[in-house]
Design an enzyme around this catalytic site. Structure first.
Site, mmCIF file in Angstrom:
data_model
loop_
_atom_site.group_PDB
_atom_site.id
_atom_site.type_symbol
_atom_site.label_atom_id
_atom_site.label_comp_id
_atom_site.label_asym_id
_atom_site.label_seq_id
_atom_site.Cartn_x
_atom_site.Cartn_y
_atom_site.Cartn_z
ATOM 1 C CG HIS A 76 -19.800 65.668 37.605
ATOM 2 N ND1 HIS A 76 -20.971 65.232 38.558
ATOM 3 C CD2 HIS A 76 -20.755 65.103 36.711
ATOM 4 C CE1 HIS A 76 -22.182 65.063 37.707
ATOM 5 N NE2 HIS A 76 -22.185 65.192 36.736
ATOM 6 C CG ASP A 190 -25.328 64.592 37.129
ATOM 7 O OD1 ASP A 190 -25.062 64.357 36.692
ATOM 8 O OD2 ASP A 190 -26.875 64.917 36.582
ATOM 9 C CD GLU A 222 -21.115 68.164 35.161
ATOM 10 O OE1 GLU A 222 -21.875 67.926 33.903
ATOM 11 O OE2 GLU A 222 -21.893 68.302 35.853
ATOM 12 C CD GLU A 223 -25.030 68.125 38.191
ATOM 13 O OE1 GLU A 223 -25.256 69.153 36.875
ATOM 14 O OE2 GLU A 223 -24.288 67.274 38.260
ATOM 15 C CG ASP A 245 -22.909 63.299 33.174
ATOM 16 O OD1 ASP A 245 -23.453 63.058 33.902
ATOM 17 O OD2 ASP A 245 -22.197 64.108 33.929
ATOM 18 C CG HIS A 339 -30.141 68.516 36.699
ATOM 19 N ND1 HIS A 339 -29.304 68.934 36.212
ATOM 20 C CD2 HIS A 339 -28.993 67.556 36.649
ATOM 21 C CE1 HIS A 339 -28.117 69.366 36.084
ATOM 22 N NE2 HIS A 339 -28.048 68.223 36.007
#
Ligand code: ZN
Length: 377
Positions: A76, A190, A222-223, A245, A339
């Site tokens: 992603h 990420d 994706e997130e 990922d 994150h």
């Protein structure tokens, strides 16, 4: 097995450049345009023709051996962040979270308010002055609803004149910090690291004498909802899906009980992922693909780590359910501090991940079996 072009150092340098450039481009979920433009240009440099589907996925296809299973290799390109929820009369900006944003790591973070390329505004998530913080506030996480962004505006009209509107995307301020020769901290490792790796895999497979047909997909959202790659898979109808990922690195003091994934320990595969809250999905990889990467790791002398955990999942959970089923696996690189505004990755892991994917995918031919009965354990 075809080799990746150039020396280890050359590959690592290319990955470093791609990763660094990609991490400096903001691309909130649903607003991936700038990242897509960069990746499309990189694909064109490799002689690939790209197309963008209606949702925003960037797709390029490299034709290969007829009769071999088609592979969709995807990652992603979006990142998590915020959207503007309210602009206060005094110019402070309130936000809604987009994606799994950790609230306890937000106060005093710098942000970029994406009003338009060349016009973006800087801001910071305010942290109450320490001298005025009461004892019971000191160890409490402030809910995101109560946080506000200071972007230097004195009133709402100033913010609006700068282009800040309800719904405007906001991301952590893009930054890259080289911690050591091989370790890099940056914004949205990420999954810009996955994007960098796919560019290099595409380069190497393009030069390979033997390969199956491979669709490279840089997916969106994706997130946000973990399903952006679905629209690509529904059109491409691949036999195999390989998703790239992060793997949660578990070699920090707070993560040690969770597994055996170490930074610098090489790429890895996920044997089990599951997320029960709301999504109720996960990926248990197809045994043919576990076997493929285990064999490739031995043949190429590349370490292969193993990850199994609940609490996270990827788009492969949904892609595997397309049509009559897509043989799927999550492959990844160890990453720390997921994150947060700064995530950490090791370039050596990305280099070995690239080699693993190139060798593994190029060995898929017309005799490659996806018959479950060939893998009864
Ligand atoms: Zn990700």
């Amino acid at each position: 097995m075809p080799a990746v072009a150039g020396s280890n150092d050359e590959l690592r340098d290319r990955l470093r450049t791609l990763l660094t450039e990609l991490m400096l481009i903001p691309g909130l979920s649903g607003h991936e345009g700038r990242v897509r433009r960069y990746l499309a240009a990189e694909q064109r440099k490799l002689g690939l023709t790209t197309r963008t589907d209606r949702l925003g996925n960037l797709i390029a296809t490299l034709e290969g051996e007829a009769g071999a299973p088609d592979v969709m290799l995807f990652t992603h390109m979006d990142q998590l962040g915020f959207v503007v929820r309210k602009i206060e009369n005094d110019g402070f900006i309130r936000v809604e979270r987009l994606g799994g944003v950790p609230e306890r790591a937000l106060p005093s973070q710098a942000v970029t308010i994406c009003v338009g390329e060349g016009r973006d505004r800087a801001g910071l998530i305010a942290n109450k002055s320490h001298h005025a913080t009461t004892p019971d506030e000191k160890y409490k996480v402030v809910p995101y609803m109560d946080l506000y962004i200071d972007a230097g505006f004195s009133n709402r009209a100033e913010a609006e004149a700068a282009g800040v509107l309800i719904g405007t995307p906001i991301v952590y301020r893009p930054q890259v910090i080289e911690l050591s020769e091989t370790r890099i901290a940056g914004t949205s490792v990420d999954d810009r690291a996955g994007c960098a790796v796919i560019v290099e895999v595409a380069r190497a497979l393009g030069e390979a004498a033997k390969r199956p047909t491979v669709h490279f997909v840089f997916s969106v959202q994706e997130e946000f909802n973990l399903r952006g790659a679905l629209t690509a898979a529904q059109v491409l109808k691949p036999d195999i899906c390989i998703q790239l990922d992060l793997l949660l690195a578990t070699d920090t003091p707070d993560m040690a009980y969770r597994g055996n994934v170490t930074m610098g320990g090489g790429p890895g595969i996920s044997l089990y992922s599951f997320h029960g809250r709301g999504t109720l999905n996960g990926t248990i990889p197809h045994p043919a693909l576990v076997s493929l990467f285990e064999k490739t790791s031995r043949a190429e002398d590349i370490p292969l780590q193993r990850s199994a955990h609940t609490g996270a999942l990827t788009d492969s959970s949904y892609v595997q359910l397309v049509e009559g089923g897509v043989a799927s696996i999550d492959v990844g690189f160890p990453m720390r501090y997921s994150h947060s505004s700064l995530e950490v990755v090791d370039l050596g892991d990305l280099e070995q991940l690239t080699r693993l994917l190139v060798a593994g995918i190029s060995s898929i031919d017309k005799d490659f079996s996806l018959d479950r009965d060939d893998f009864v354990g």
